[in-house]
Design an enzyme around this catalytic site. Structure first.
Site, mmCIF file in Angstrom:
data_model
loop_
_atom_site.group_PDB
_atom_site.id
_atom_site.type_symbol
_atom_site.label_atom_id
_atom_site.label_comp_id
_atom_site.label_asym_id
_atom_site.label_seq_id
_atom_site.Cartn_x
_atom_site.Cartn_y
_atom_site.Cartn_z
ATOM 1 N N CYS A 113 41.384 74.711 40.715
ATOM 2 C CA CYS A 113 41.535 74.903 39.107
ATOM 3 C C CYS A 113 40.962 76.190 38.356
ATOM 4 O O CYS A 113 41.196 76.439 37.299
ATOM 5 C CB CYS A 113 40.993 73.618 38.545
ATOM 6 N N HIS A 252 39.171 75.496 31.443
ATOM 7 C CA HIS A 252 40.271 74.822 32.130
ATOM 8 C C HIS A 252 40.174 73.305 31.704
ATOM 9 O O HIS A 252 39.331 72.697 31.387
ATOM 10 C CB HIS A 252 39.773 74.704 33.706
ATOM 11 N N ASN A 282 45.762 67.553 33.460
ATOM 12 C CA ASN A 282 45.099 68.636 34.178
ATOM 13 C C ASN A 282 46.357 69.189 34.816
ATOM 14 O O ASN A 282 46.572 68.739 36.001
ATOM 15 C CB ASN A 282 44.057 68.070 35.047
HETATM 16 N N1 ACO Z 1 42.216 53.000 34.717
HETATM 17 C C1 ACO Z 1 41.449 51.849 34.597
HETATM 18 N N2 ACO Z 1 40.190 51.802 35.343
HETATM 19 C C2 ACO Z 1 39.877 52.789 36.177
HETATM 20 C C3 ACO Z 1 40.951 53.870 36.400
HETATM 21 C C4 ACO Z 1 41.819 53.776 35.581
HETATM 22 N N3 ACO Z 1 42.918 55.020 35.970
HETATM 23 N N4 ACO Z 1 39.933 54.847 37.264
HETATM 24 C C5 ACO Z 1 38.996 54.159 37.553
HETATM 25 N N5 ACO Z 1 38.914 52.987 37.093
HETATM 26 C C6 ACO Z 1 37.540 51.864 37.000
HETATM 27 C C7 ACO Z 1 36.959 52.038 38.230
HETATM 28 O O1 ACO Z 1 37.698 51.151 39.179
HETATM 29 C C8 ACO Z 1 35.759 51.597 37.912
HETATM 30 O O2 ACO Z 1 35.548 49.959 37.815
HETATM 31 P P1 ACO Z 1 34.524 49.165 38.372
HETATM 32 O O3 ACO Z 1 33.244 49.426 37.461
HETATM 33 O O4 ACO Z 1 35.070 47.926 38.139
HETATM 34 O O5 ACO Z 1 34.107 49.578 39.941
HETATM 35 C C9 ACO Z 1 35.375 51.961 36.647
HETATM 36 O O6 ACO Z 1 36.730 52.361 36.104
HETATM 37 C C10 ACO Z 1 34.589 53.225 36.487
HETATM 38 O O7 ACO Z 1 34.994 54.172 37.425
HETATM 39 P P2 ACO Z 1 34.356 55.706 37.610
HETATM 40 O O8 ACO Z 1 34.954 56.337 38.770
HETATM 41 O O9 ACO Z 1 32.866 55.310 37.562
HETATM 42 O O10 ACO Z 1 34.863 56.200 36.173
HETATM 43 P P3 ACO Z 1 34.126 57.514 35.593
HETATM 44 O O11 ACO Z 1 33.672 57.217 34.252
HETATM 45 O O12 ACO Z 1 33.397 58.300 36.520
HETATM 46 O O13 ACO Z 1 35.487 58.274 35.426
HETATM 47 C C11 ACO Z 1 36.735 60.359 36.144
HETATM 48 C C12 ACO Z 1 36.295 58.787 36.318
HETATM 49 C C13 ACO Z 1 37.477 60.433 34.705
HETATM 50 C C14 ACO Z 1 37.551 60.418 37.207
HETATM 51 C C15 ACO Z 1 35.413 61.146 36.186
HETATM 52 O O14 ACO Z 1 34.746 60.751 37.152
HETATM 53 C C16 ACO Z 1 35.550 62.514 35.812
HETATM 54 O O15 ACO Z 1 36.144 62.926 34.871
HETATM 55 N N6 ACO Z 1 35.145 63.315 36.805
HETATM 56 C C17 ACO Z 1 35.548 64.706 36.824
HETATM 57 C C18 ACO Z 1 36.460 65.153 37.606
HETATM 58 C C19 ACO Z 1 37.711 65.616 37.185
HETATM 59 O O16 ACO Z 1 38.015 65.733 35.957
HETATM 60 N N7 ACO Z 1 38.764 66.039 37.911
HETATM 61 C C20 ACO Z 1 39.928 66.620 37.712
HETATM 62 C C21 ACO Z 1 40.427 67.648 38.708
HETATM 63 S S1 ACO Z 1 38.914 68.544 39.166
HETATM 64 C C22 ACO Z 1 39.174 69.924 38.385
HETATM 65 O O17 ACO Z 1 39.937 69.910 37.641
HETATM 66 C C23 ACO Z 1 37.989 70.659 38.587
#
Ligand code: ACO
Length: 325
Positions: A113, A252, A282
């Protein structure tokens, strides 16, 4: 001498999938996606369209806006994580043929990215070294094609698009690209990678396999927030400007929460970061040119303003570029 961004073109697929539509197919909700990412919808490439098709359309759009003919282009640098072909030929070569920029140099850059930032830096450096006058810098990705739709923690995040900039070497100084900072932390390579299913390595024709995105969301989140803050500080240090001199920071578009956390860390109002993730999700290396084009259309970019582009992504890579618009 300066390297000037003359125009920005885009190609956004017509097919739009809202969170609600996605929630009908995936175990998720509009509320979860919005509250965790800021995403409201994503656009998906039409069947039969490859990354190079989106990229070529964005390039032709940028060329028309710059009033430059394809044959005047000396260099095409393409950032993509979803090339038409695995390994070779480069997507830049495919685009060159599609837009009729025959004979110019053409190469791909792989930086996830952060791709558009890396590509802009590579192309600017090559023009500065007087390897031509005009270049096309393209960020194009079709990440929905390599998304694991059974993994709800990643499949809600991505969309497809392409954005292109025409950049030119001009004699006048003090405009355009002012400075850049690039970096990588290869130790984080497995935080965000393309899983390649095992191939049959015995004699004969190798199996056709489609890789899928694997991500450690928390590790990428922490890396991204830290990267934005570090990049801004390093760029300011290198450029001798103050943060308040910059009218806009264009990050980004990975996750609105990443930008909110980085803004807090830097003590900058969130409103100085331009965001359009709600509509496009994204789009990887296309996200920054998509944001720039929207800003141009809204009249938010005024000649003479200082603008900072900030990217982070797979690698793990990071990069920032200061521009006088
Ligand atoms: N819908 C509903 N529930 C979900 C979903 C979804 N799409 N995805 C995950 N969950 C649930 C999980 O199962 C978990 O449930 P549990 O507590 O019962 O186990 C709960 O939500 C929390 O999950 P986490 O993975 O801890 O959620 P988090 O708050 O970390 O958010 C996310 C996840 C949005 C991916 C976050 O980690 C993030 O933003 N990371 C950055 C990565 C990113 O933006 N990547 C994009 C590509 S990389 C780039 O561009 C550089």
């Amino acid at each position: 001498m300066s390297i000037l961004i003359r125009s920005v073109g885009v190609s956004i697929p017509e097919q739009r999938i809202s969170n609600e539509e996605l929630a009908a197919r995936v175990d998720t909700t509009d509320e979860w996606i919005r509250s965790h990412t800021g995403i409201g919808a994503r656009h998906v490439a039409a069947e039969g369209d490859q990354t190079s098709d989106l990229a070529a359309r964005s390039a032709l759009d940028a060329l028309a806006r710059a009033k430059i003919a394809p044959r005047e282009i000396d260099l095409i640098v393409v950032a993509t994580a979803t090339p038409d072909y695995f390994g070779f030929p480069s997507t830049a070569c495919v685009i060159q043929e599609k837009i009729g920029a025959l004979g110019c140099a053409a190469l791909d850059v792989t930086a996830g990215c952060t791709g558009f930032i890396y590509a802009l830096d590579v192309a600017s450096s090559m023009l500065e070294a007087r390897k031509g006058r005009h270049a096309l810098v393209i960020g194009a990705d079709t990440l929905t094609r390599i998304t694991d739709w059974s993994d709800r923690s990643t499949c809600v995040l991505f969309g497809d698009a392409a954005g292109a900039a025409v950049i030119s070497r001009i004699e006048e100084g003090g405009r355009g690209v002012l400075g850049s900072v690039l970096g990588a932390e290869g130790g984080g390579a497995r935080a965000l990678y393309l899983e390649q299913p095992a191939r049959d390595s015995t004699f004969g024709r190798p199996e056709q396999v489609v890789p899928v995105i694997r991500m450690d969301g928390k590790e990428v989140y922490n890396f991204a927030v830290k990267s934005i803050a570090v990049l801004v500080e390093r760029l300011l240090h290198a450029s001798m400007y103050r943060l308040e001199d910059f009218s806009w920071i264009v990050p980004h578009q990975a996750n609105a929460r990443i930008v909110q956390a980085a803004a807090k860390r830097l003590g900058v109002p969130e409103s100085r970061f331009y965001m359009n993730i709600e509509e496009y999700a994204n789009t990887s290396s296309a996200s920054i040119p998509l944001a720039l084009r929207e800003m141009v259309d809204k009249g938010l970019l005024v000649q003479g303003q200082l603008v900072m582009l900030v990217g982070f992504g797979s690698g793990l890579t990071y990069g920032a570029i200061a521009i006088r618009w």
